[in-house]
Design a protein around this motif. Structure first.
Motif, mmCIF file in Angstrom:
data_model
loop_
_atom_site.group_PDB
_atom_site.id
_atom_site.type_symbol
_atom_site.label_atom_id
_atom_site.label_comp_id
_atom_site.label_asym_id
_atom_site.label_seq_id
_atom_site.Cartn_x
_atom_site.Cartn_y
_atom_site.Cartn_z
ATOM 1 N N HIS A 1 -1.330 -9.161 -2.583
ATOM 2 C CA HIS A 1 -1.662 -7.559 -3.403
ATOM 3 C C HIS A 1 -1.574 -7.438 -1.854
ATOM 4 O O HIS A 1 -1.206 -7.074 -1.385
ATOM 5 C CB HIS A 1 -3.131 -7.825 -4.122
ATOM 6 C CG HIS A 1 -3.956 -8.216 -2.768
ATOM 7 N ND1 HIS A 1 -4.584 -7.536 -1.998
ATOM 8 C CD2 HIS A 1 -4.460 -9.962 -2.764
ATOM 9 C CE1 HIS A 1 -5.059 -8.059 -1.122
ATOM 10 N NE2 HIS A 1 -5.028 -9.731 -1.651
ATOM 11 N N ASN A 2 -1.662 -5.601 -2.645
ATOM 12 C CA ASN A 2 -1.967 -3.909 -1.559
ATOM 13 C C ASN A 2 -3.328 -4.665 -0.710
ATOM 14 O O ASN A 2 -3.964 -5.093 -1.378
ATOM 15 C CB ASN A 2 -1.616 -2.850 -2.102
ATOM 16 C CG ASN A 2 -2.707 -3.320 -3.733
ATOM 17 O OD1 ASN A 2 -2.963 -3.835 -3.701
ATOM 18 N ND2 ASN A 2 -3.047 -1.971 -2.869
ATOM 19 N N LEU B 1 -6.494 -3.597 -2.130
ATOM 20 C CA LEU B 1 -7.721 -5.136 -2.667
ATOM 21 C C LEU B 1 -7.923 -5.281 -1.792
ATOM 22 O O LEU B 1 -7.385 -6.105 -1.481
ATOM 23 C CB LEU B 1 -6.612 -4.835 -3.629
ATOM 24 C CG LEU B 1 -7.105 -5.523 -4.998
ATOM 25 C CD1 LEU B 1 -8.148 -3.929 -5.336
ATOM 26 C CD2 LEU B 1 -6.397 -5.642 -6.216
ATOM 27 N N ASP C 1 0.565 -0.910 0.162
ATOM 28 C CA ASP C 1 0.366 0.407 0.209
ATOM 29 C C ASP C 1 0.704 1.429 0.198
ATOM 30 O O ASP C 1 0.566 1.877 -0.052
ATOM 31 C CB ASP C 1 -1.062 -0.023 0.996
ATOM 32 C CG ASP C 1 -2.389 -0.557 1.135
ATOM 33 O OD1 ASP C 1 -2.965 -0.284 0.293
ATOM 34 O OD2 ASP C 1 -2.818 -0.486 1.877
ATOM 35 N N SER D 1 -3.623 -0.426 -7.526
ATOM 36 C CA SER D 1 -3.326 -1.862 -6.861
ATOM 37 C C SER D 1 -2.030 -2.877 -7.960
ATOM 38 O O SER D 1 -2.401 -1.883 -8.933
ATOM 39 C CB SER D 1 -4.830 -2.470 -6.804
ATOM 40 O OG SER D 1 -5.484 -2.222 -8.438
ATOM 41 N N ASN E 1 -6.353 4.968 -5.346
ATOM 42 C CA ASN E 1 -6.985 3.348 -5.902
ATOM 43 C C ASN E 1 -6.092 2.695 -6.818
ATOM 44 O O ASN E 1 -6.855 2.461 -7.799
ATOM 45 C CB ASN E 1 -8.505 4.019 -6.970
ATOM 46 C CG ASN E 1 -8.214 5.551 -8.136
ATOM 47 O OD1 ASN E 1 -6.556 5.529 -8.415
ATOM 48 N ND2 ASN E 1 -8.779 6.244 -8.788
ATOM 49 N N ALA F 1 -9.321 -8.005 -5.670
ATOM 50 C CA ALA F 1 -8.085 -8.805 -6.548
ATOM 51 C C ALA F 1 -8.240 -9.810 -7.748
ATOM 52 O O ALA F 1 -7.766 -9.672 -9.015
ATOM 53 C CB ALA F 1 -7.156 -9.524 -5.750
ATOM 54 N N THR G 1 0.348 -4.079 -11.949
ATOM 55 C CA THR G 1 -0.527 -2.837 -11.419
ATOM 56 C C THR G 1 -1.333 -1.960 -11.997
ATOM 57 O O THR G 1 -1.060 -2.532 -13.678
ATOM 58 C CB THR G 1 1.140 -1.770 -11.154
ATOM 59 O OG1 THR G 1 0.245 -1.334 -10.130
ATOM 60 C CG2 THR G 1 1.681 -1.314 -12.631
#
Length: 605
Positions: free
Chosen positions: A257-258, A261, A235, A244, A242, A266, A297
């Motif tokens: 994933h961040n 999300l 993050d 990701s 917004n 995801a 990304t």
């Protein structure tokens, strides 16, 4: 020319009207008002075309440029995010490789194997466990996302090593699936996502496990990282609210994933990308081939629109403000110019009637020119002072950064050297060797150079520290040179700068006698001279050329230290002597090719 045109036009009619209609004040006032409106209108149109229209065109260009810049900026920032994620993956995999390299490149392999196959652990093995556990715990504690480290070597009693509990039986662990995954894995190294719980009553939590098999024998390591912590780290690598990022393996399974999300989001994003139906977002990908990973990304295209519209609104607002200011300015300047020209016409009228001219207000423009000149001069001087202050601040920050980069924890280094010394003694059954002597001398030198306190020490302490350094270098070069000391005993109690002699002797060794195959000799002389003390270091090395010698002498007087230059130790010594005593104590150097080099200085007693 403007005045003449005005006089030929409305103002000429105004003058004629004024002459031919004496006594008809109302008609004259109406004519004056009409001329005034025409003049204001004309000047307003001139200012509008000169300022407002170019501003509108410039605003349109700025909106287009901001749109293009926003598009390029999104691409750059997305690429930066991919680079940051790749660097983070390098850190994760690097820790796993580091653990394996540490185990395989040391004598721990056989010891670990014995400890895993034996239910009883001897005292020497306990010492090894402590050192090994300290290293493993340092790896876990150095990374905020690290959860634990597992190590497995095939053994008869089904034992494993964990960073939390050291050597334990596999059956006592709640998390046991990693051993089967490590043994059955077809690759040398890979990353997977799995659930882990340390106790049976705990709720399983997701971890990212980096598996790495040993190269020279069976078994391997598994380094576990908290998936939630990694998501939060990712993050912080996102440049847009917004934006990701997802990381998948070769099979398309999402590993990381961040945190912003959600899992479902995801998965949906991954499906759209795989199906090629994600036209509403900007997509950028990168591969991590060593582990078969793919980094993706995504930034919604609405981000670009919002940025462009924001820039457009700012541009329109600025344009409107400029237009309002231009209107006010045009109206004010038009009225001012009208009054000035009206005054000129009035003067012509008085002159035509041969009447005495009325008193006219006079503005001394030279005074304002002087004020403007003074303001510019003061501004330039202040700007120059600001530049100097910024430059000094930058140099100070650079010096602080360089100082931080060269700091070493003295307790850690000293304890490490002591540990190495004990290890050597344990390997040689307590017999003193040359390696022990070198480690002890190096330990004493580091303690002498890094310990806190006064920067001044006695000449005796400085010489003793220098002797230890020389013994290390003689052992290193197989006694390839000889050192002769000629010191007056009465001077040994005098105070000198700490570490002022060792860099000079080091220079004689590295740049002097080192070049000789044999017969190298260094003579160190300390004599009283007048009201001071002179220290001379002479060697019979290869000497220094004239140009290089001149460059070294120039560096002695330079205020900036060239950290990549040769003889930096001499330059530092010279600066320290001048700061501690005076310029009369600066370093002197003489040298001749093929004969040797002499370095000397004097300090007051």
């Amino acid at each position: 020319m403007t005045i003449l045109r005005i006089l030929r036009g409305p103002f000429a009619a105004f003058t004629a009207r004024h002459r031919g209609n004496t006594g008809r004040g109302r008609g004259l006032a109406v004519k004056t008002i009409n001329v005034k409106k025409q003049f204001v209108k004309k000047n307003f149109l001139t200012f509008f075309c000169a300022f407002v229209l170019p501003t509108l065109l410039l605003g349109a260009v700025m909106v287009w440029l901001s749109w293009r810049e926003a598009s390029e900026d999104i691409g750059r920032r997305m690429e930066n995010s991919l680079n940051l994620v790749e660097d983070h993956l390098d850190g994760l995999t690097g820790e796993s490789k580091g653990v394996n390299v540490y185990i395989e490149s040391s004598s721990l392999t056989s010891g670990l194997s014995r400890m895993m196959n034996s239910r009883d652990i001897q005292y020497p093995e306990m010492i090894s466990i402590r050192h090994f556990s300290a290293f493993i715990n340092s790896v876990v504690n150095s990374d905020s996302a690290a959860d634990s480290i597992y190590i497995y070597l095939p053994n008869s009693i089904n034992r494993v090593y964990t960073s939390a509990m050291n050597f334990v039986f596999l059956d006592s662990l709640t998390d046991r699936e990693w051993v089967e995954m490590l043994v059955d894995g077809e690759k040398e190294q890979w990353i997977t996502k799995r659930n882990k719980n340390d106790y049976s009553f705990e709720k399983p939590r997701e971890v990212i496990t980096v598996f790495c098999k040993f190269h020279n024998f069976a078994g391997g390591s598994a380094v576990n990282y908290s998936a939630a912590d990694i998501s939060r780290i990712y993050d912080s690598m996102m440049f847009y609210e917004n934006q990701s990022v997802i990381i998948t393996d070769d099979s398309g399974r999402i590993l990381m994933h961040n945190a912003a999300l959600q899992e479902a989001e995801a998965a949906a994003l991954n499906d759209r990308i795989n199906a090629g139906a994600n036209s509403g977002s900007f997509i950028m990908t990168a591969d991590y081939p060593e582990y078969g990973l793919h980094i993706i990304t995504s930034v919604p295209k609405g981000t670009l629109y919002s940025i462009a519209m924001q820039n457009a609104r700012v541009t329109i607002l600025i344009t409107l403000m400029i237009a309002v200011v231009t209107i006010i300015l045009a109206y004010g300047l038009s009225l001012k110019s009208y009054r000035q020209l009206n005054q000129v016409v009035t003067l012509f009228d008085y002159a035509d009637k041969k009447q005495p001219l009325p008193q006219v207000e006079y503005n001394n423009r030279d005074m304002y020119s002087q004020i403007l000149h003074n303001i510019i001069r003061i501004f330039i001087e202040n700007n120059y002072l600001q530049v100097q202050l910024s430059e000094r601040k930058y140099r100070l920050q650079t010096a602080q950064l360089q100082a931080l980069q060269y700091q070493i924890n003295p307790h850690f280094l000293y304890n490490t050297l002591q540990t190495i010394n004990y290890e050597i003694l344990s390997l040689t059954a307590g017999r003193q060797t040359q390696a022990n002597s070198m480690v002890e001398n190096l330990s004493d030198i580091m303690r002498f150079s890094l310990e806190s306190g006064d920067s001044m020490v006695s000449l005796k302490e400085e010489i003793e520290n220098c002797r230890k350094y020389i013994r290390i270098q003689q052992a290193r070069y197989d006694n390839g040179f000889q050192v002769v000391w000629d010191v007056e005993d009465m001077l040994l109690s005098n105070m000198v700068l700490r570490l002022i002699l060792q860099p000079i002797v080091e220079n004689s060794i590295v740049h002097g006698v080192k070049s000789r195959e044999s017969g190298g000799k260094i003579k160190i002389t300390v004599r009283s001279r007048g009201s001071g003390m002179e220290i001379r270091v002479c060697d019979n090395g290869g000497g220094i050329g004239k140009e290089r010698l001149q460059r070294i002498r120039e560096n002695f007087h330079s205020q900036e230290v060239e950290y990549t230059a040769d003889h930096i130790g001499l330059q530092n010594c010279c600066h320290r002597l001048v700061l501690a005593y005076s310029e009369e104590s600066e370093l002197h150097i003489r040298s001749k090719m093929g004969m040797g080099t002499l370095v000397y200085f004097s300090i007051p007693l």
